[in-house]
Design an enzyme around this catalytic site. Structure first.
Site, PDB file in Angstrom:
ATOM      1  N   TYR A  97      68.388 116.145  13.758  1.00 49.70           N
ATOM      2  CA  TYR A  97      69.145 115.942  15.038  1.00 49.70           C
ATOM      3  C   TYR A  97      69.445 114.123  15.354  1.00 49.70           C
ATOM      4  O   TYR A  97      68.668 112.998  14.590  1.00 49.70           O
ATOM      5  CB  TYR A  97      68.730 116.276  16.274  1.00 49.70           C
ATOM      6  CG  TYR A  97      68.150 117.513  16.081  1.00 49.70           C
ATOM      7  CD1 TYR A  97      69.905 118.114  16.290  1.00 49.70           C
ATOM      8  CD2 TYR A  97      67.096 118.236  16.654  1.00 49.70           C
ATOM      9  CE1 TYR A  97      70.132 119.297  17.019  1.00 49.70           C
ATOM     10  CE2 TYR A  97      67.197 119.937  16.606  1.00 49.70           C
ATOM     11  CZ  TYR A  97      68.802 120.350  16.674  1.00 49.70           C
ATOM     12  OH  TYR A  97      68.979 121.825  16.821  1.00 49.70           O
ATOM     13  N   ARG A 113      55.655 104.792  22.199  1.00 48.07           N
ATOM     14  CA  ARG A 113      54.156 103.884  21.812  1.00 48.07           C
ATOM     15  C   ARG A 113      54.076 102.736  22.106  1.00 48.07           C
ATOM     16  O   ARG A 113      54.854 101.948  22.993  1.00 48.07           O
ATOM     17  CB  ARG A 113      54.706 103.902  20.203  1.00 48.07           C
ATOM     18  CG  ARG A 113      54.771 105.355  20.079  1.00 48.07           C
ATOM     19  CD  ARG A 113      55.285 104.847  18.326  1.00 48.07           C
ATOM     20  NE  ARG A 113      55.368 106.599  17.548  1.00 48.07           N
ATOM     21  CZ  ARG A 113      56.814 106.865  17.187  1.00 48.07           C
ATOM     22  NH1 ARG A 113      57.394 106.697  17.948  1.00 48.07           N
ATOM     23  NH2 ARG A 113      56.298 107.421  16.575  1.00 48.07           N
ATOM     24  N   HIS A 139      59.519 111.866  17.173  1.00 45.14           N
ATOM     25  CA  HIS A 139      58.837 112.511  16.207  1.00 45.14           C
ATOM     26  C   HIS A 139      60.364 113.280  15.981  1.00 45.14           C
ATOM     27  O   HIS A 139      61.365 113.678  16.310  1.00 45.14           O
ATOM     28  CB  HIS A 139      58.618 113.932  17.087  1.00 45.14           C
ATOM     29  CG  HIS A 139      56.866 113.412  17.403  1.00 45.14           C
ATOM     30  ND1 HIS A 139      56.209 114.198  18.299  1.00 45.14           N
ATOM     31  CD2 HIS A 139      56.080 112.562  16.996  1.00 45.14           C
ATOM     32  CE1 HIS A 139      55.111 113.212  18.209  1.00 45.14           C
ATOM     33  NE2 HIS A 139      54.869 112.501  18.456  1.00 45.14           N
ATOM     34  N   HIS A 165      48.657 104.637  24.492  1.00 48.10           N
ATOM     35  CA  HIS A 165      49.321 105.999  23.915  1.00 48.10           C
ATOM     36  C   HIS A 165      48.293 106.895  23.533  1.00 48.10           C
ATOM     37  O   HIS A 165      49.398 108.168  23.757  1.00 48.10           O
ATOM     38  CB  HIS A 165      48.040 105.635  21.563  1.00 48.10           C
ATOM     39  CG  HIS A 165      49.775 105.950  21.523  1.00 48.10           C
ATOM     40  ND1 HIS A 165      49.627 107.224  20.731  1.00 48.10           N
ATOM     41  CD2 HIS A 165      49.888 104.901  20.394  1.00 48.10           C
ATOM     42  CE1 HIS A 165      50.325 107.577  20.040  1.00 48.10           C
ATOM     43  NE2 HIS A 165      50.914 106.537  19.379  1.00 48.10           N
TER      44      HIS A 165
END
Length: 405
Positions: A370, A243, A360, A333
């Site tokens: 995870y 980002r 994400h 972005h």
């Protein structure tokens, strides 16, 4: 006298070379030969005596043969020849079997190629080969129902590629309409799927997602003549697709150039979890080039006015505007969407690895998130493939699909 199932089962060949006929009435008879038992229908059409084959006993039972007889009699009552109707039905069946969705789609791709650019042709072909042909490809296009197409689209939607699901639906609709025009399908079944898919999320950042256009963008970045900090940030952004806020606040203490790794602390991340960015050789080269200028300070990309603060959040976007890319075309972005789309739809990279690298939330089969090191070697290889692919695009190489190893 009408036949019975018992008789049909027990009757034997009597030795006649032509076989023996056993009538059931209405023109239907069982022809018993040394090679087997055959249902036949004797009838007259246009003043000529004709015989129609109805099948082989016991595959076709007595009841089945009688139903076929009645169907033939209805055709005769409407001045239609049952033999002609049978031949046309066979031809239609064979045509349907030959006109599979994949066969029609590939014909459509060829005939409509002139209306699309090379990169678009590659993307559409990839969509079909990856997401549609494995499920619908072998089905006759005339037999495909709206639910069949929706099942495919739901799989795409389920991995988070909502925009792709909508675009693939549009592509399928074009293929169905092509089939309708060619007489291979009755209608475009995708018309029944209006409103069946989740809406494309609002607030998407404008992004270039066509490989050819991405190549032009990369060339513009490498030709950009601006402040060294801005140039470095522009070059690094597409290689790491973090980002914008994570990039501009990058600190040298987080980066290990020898290990080719950038470890971003959770406090800086949107998901509040530590994140590891494997650095390609190209990314390391950019950082080594900027290190003599900013390596003595805290931030990799310090403010152009003072080194005590990170680069302004508007710097990269302003550079893009200066290069001719409006905010409606591409944003800082947008590099994330560019990577997400091309890596999935053109390069064939694993979606779960892409989602990991985008930071994400990704869960395993048991619903557990995870950890930050999940599949790190595979992600490292993927990031290098991505950087190499961007170089190919920038150098004007032919945009072709290739699958991750």
């Amino acid at each position: 006298m009408a036949l019975t199932d018992t008789f049909a089962k027990q009757v034997k060949h009597g030795g006649a070379a032509a076989g023996e006929k056993h009538s059931d009435g209405g023109g239907l008879f069982l022809l018993v030969k040394s090679s087997g038992k055959y249902w036949r229908l004797a009838y007259r059409f246009a003043g000529k005596q004709k015989t129609l084959a109805l099948g082989v006993y016991p595959t076709i039972s007595l009841a089945d043969a009688r139903r076929k007889r009645e169907a033939a009699r209805k055709l005769l009552a409407n001045d239609l020849d049952p033999a002609t109707a049978k031949r046309e039905e066979k031809q239609a069946t064979e045509a349907a079997a030959a006109n599979t969705f994949e066969a029609v789609a590939r014909d459509w791709l060829i005939k409509s190629a002139a209306s699309r650019g090379e990169s678009t042709r590659t993307k559409v072909t990839t969509w079909l080969e990856k997401d549609v042909f494995p499920f619908l490809g072998k089905l006759p296009i005339s037999t495909i129902a709206p639910r069949d197409v929706l099942t495919v689209l739901r799989k795409i939607e389920g991995r988070g590629a909502i925009d792709s699901a909508h675009r693939i639906k549009q592509t399928c609709g074009q293929i169905f309409r092509f089939a309708v025009a060619a007489g291979m399908a009755e209608r475009d079944v995708t018309a029944d799927l209006r409103g069946a898919l989740a809406a494309v999320p609002s607030g998407h950042f404008p992004a270039i997602t066509e490989p050819k256009q991405a190549g032009a963008l990369m060339r513009s970045i490498f030709e950009y003549d601006g402040h060294p900090y801005t140039v470095a940030a522009l070059k690094l952004t597409p290689l790491v697709f973090v980002r914008p806020g994570e990039l501009r606040t990058a600190e040298w203490v987080e980066i290990d150039l020898d290990a080719a790794e950038w470890r971003i602390p959770g406090a800086k991340m949107k998901m509040k979890a530590d994140h590891i960015v494997p650095l390609s050789t190209q990314a390391v080269a950019v950082l080594r080039e900027i290190h003599p200028l900013t390596g003595h300070g805290q931030y990799v990309f310090p403010s152009l006015r003072t080194g005590e603060r990170p680069m302004s959040e508007n710097t990269v976007n302003a550079a893009l505007r200066g290069m001719g890319y409006s905010q409606e075309v591409h944003t800082a972005h947008g590099f994330r969407a560019m990577a997400r789309t091309i890596m999935d739809e053109v390069m064939g990279e694993r979606v779960d690895l892409i989602e990991h690298q985008l930071a994400h939330a990704v869960k395993d089969t048991n619903g557990r998130a995870y950890n930050r090191t999940a599949h790190l070697p595979a992600r490292r290889d993927m990031m290098q493939r991505w950087a190499d692919y961007l170089d190919k695009l920038r150098n004007g190489a032919d945009v072709i699909q290739f699958k991750a190893a």
